[in-house]
Scaffold this motif. Structure first.
Motif, PDB file in Angstrom:
ATOM      1  N   UNK A   1       1.083   9.043   1.921  1.00  0.00           N
ATOM      2  CA  UNK A   1      -0.296   9.408   2.282  1.00  0.00           C
ATOM      3  C   UNK A   1      -0.636  10.801   1.758  1.00  0.00           C
ATOM      4  N   UNK A   2       0.294  11.744   1.908  1.00  0.00           N
ATOM      5  CA  UNK A   2       0.041  13.115   1.465  1.00  0.00           C
ATOM      6  C   UNK A   2      -0.132  13.183  -0.050  1.00  0.00           C
ATOM      7  N   UNK A   3       0.738  12.515  -0.788  1.00  0.00           N
ATOM      8  CA  UNK A   3       0.640  12.539  -2.250  1.00  0.00           C
ATOM      9  C   UNK A   3      -0.589  11.773  -2.727  1.00  0.00           C
TER      10      UNK A   3
ATOM     11  N   UNK B   1      -3.989   5.971 -10.253  1.00  0.00           N
ATOM     12  CA  UNK B   1      -3.189   7.196 -10.416  1.00  0.00           C
ATOM     13  C   UNK B   1      -2.791   7.742  -9.047  1.00  0.00           C
ATOM     14  N   UNK B   2      -3.663   7.608  -8.077  1.00  0.00           N
ATOM     15  CA  UNK B   2      -3.332   8.073  -6.732  1.00  0.00           C
ATOM     16  C   UNK B   2      -2.163   7.268  -6.165  1.00  0.00           C
ATOM     17  N   UNK B   3      -2.178   5.962  -6.398  1.00  0.00           N
ATOM     18  CA  UNK B   3      -1.075   5.118  -5.932  1.00  0.00           C
ATOM     19  C   UNK B   3       0.221   5.514  -6.630  1.00  0.00           C
ATOM     20  N   UNK B   4       0.149   5.791  -7.915  1.00  0.00           N
ATOM     21  CA  UNK B   4       1.354   6.205  -8.656  1.00  0.00           C
ATOM     22  C   UNK B   4       1.889   7.513  -8.079  1.00  0.00           C
TER      23      UNK B   4
ATOM     24  N   UNK C   1      -7.222  15.636  -5.348  1.00  0.00           N
ATOM     25  CA  UNK C   1      -7.450  17.042  -5.691  1.00  0.00           C
ATOM     26  C   UNK C   1      -6.984  17.367  -7.103  1.00  0.00           C
ATOM     27  N   UNK C   2      -5.827  16.828  -7.488  1.00  0.00           N
ATOM     28  CA  UNK C   2      -5.291  17.072  -8.837  1.00  0.00           C
ATOM     29  C   UNK C   2      -6.215  16.460  -9.884  1.00  0.00           C
TER      30      UNK C   2
ATOM     31  N   UNK D   1       6.900   9.051  -2.352  1.00  0.00           N
ATOM     32  CA  UNK D   1       7.770   8.229  -1.512  1.00  0.00           C
ATOM     33  C   UNK D   1       9.181   8.202  -2.083  1.00  0.00           C
ATOM     34  N   UNK D   2       9.310   7.997  -3.375  1.00  0.00           N
ATOM     35  CA  UNK D   2      10.634   7.942  -4.016  1.00  0.00           C
ATOM     36  C   UNK D   2      11.353   9.277  -3.875  1.00  0.00           C
TER      37      UNK D   2
END
Length: 147
Positions: free
Chosen positions: A41-43, A7-10, A49-50, A16-17
């Motif tokens: 990286x930020x997302x 989920x973090x990668x998504x 956290x989410x 990025x998109x």
């Protein structure tokens, strides 16, 4: 935590998109790629956290702050479990006694009125058409047809 690292990668790819979509016309390609890497990286970190916040919010209220020992004590008496006793042996004995009674009495005419009444596990015998008289058959047919 709720979910997995995928989920973090998504979320990172989503960031990025979005960064590429909003900056493609305004920035050179090198700046756009650098900012999209920072957005990934930020997302990615923001997704931790989410996920933690969602896991905290979505915990059922009955489980918050309870220990497993307390849950066992609280659950006692909350369920009512019925179990029927095993009566297979009694049923077998009843069937055996009825079979022995059936073999000892050879004719049904010798039974008294009390024995002709309902008895468990002995359904009444059906009459065949060989033993009935034609007048009784005619009566039965008239009764069934409503004449």
């Amino acid at each position: 935590m709720l979910g997995t690292w995928r989920w973090n990668v998504v979320f990172g790819i989503l960031g990025t998109v979005l960064t590429v979509a909003f900056s493609i016309g305004n920035n050179p390609i090198t700046v756009m790629l650098l900012r999209s890497m920072y957005a990934f990286i930020a997302f990615f970190v923001l997704a931790y956290g989410v996920r933690g916040l969602l896991a905290y919010i979505l915990v059922p209220p009955s489980l918050v702050g309870e220990l497993p020992e307390e849950m066992d004590e609280e659950g006692k008496g909350a369920q009512f479990d019925l179990k029927t006793p095993d009566e297979a042996q009694e049923l077998n004995n009843l069937l055996k006694s009825q079979m022995q009674e059936g073999t000892s009495t050879s004719s049904a005419a010798s039974l008294s009125n009390e024995e002709k009444d309902f008895r468990p596990l002995t359904p009444p015998q059906l009459l065949s058409t060989k033993n009935t008289e034609p007048e009784e058959l005619v009566k039965a047919i008239r009764h069934l047809t409503g004449e």
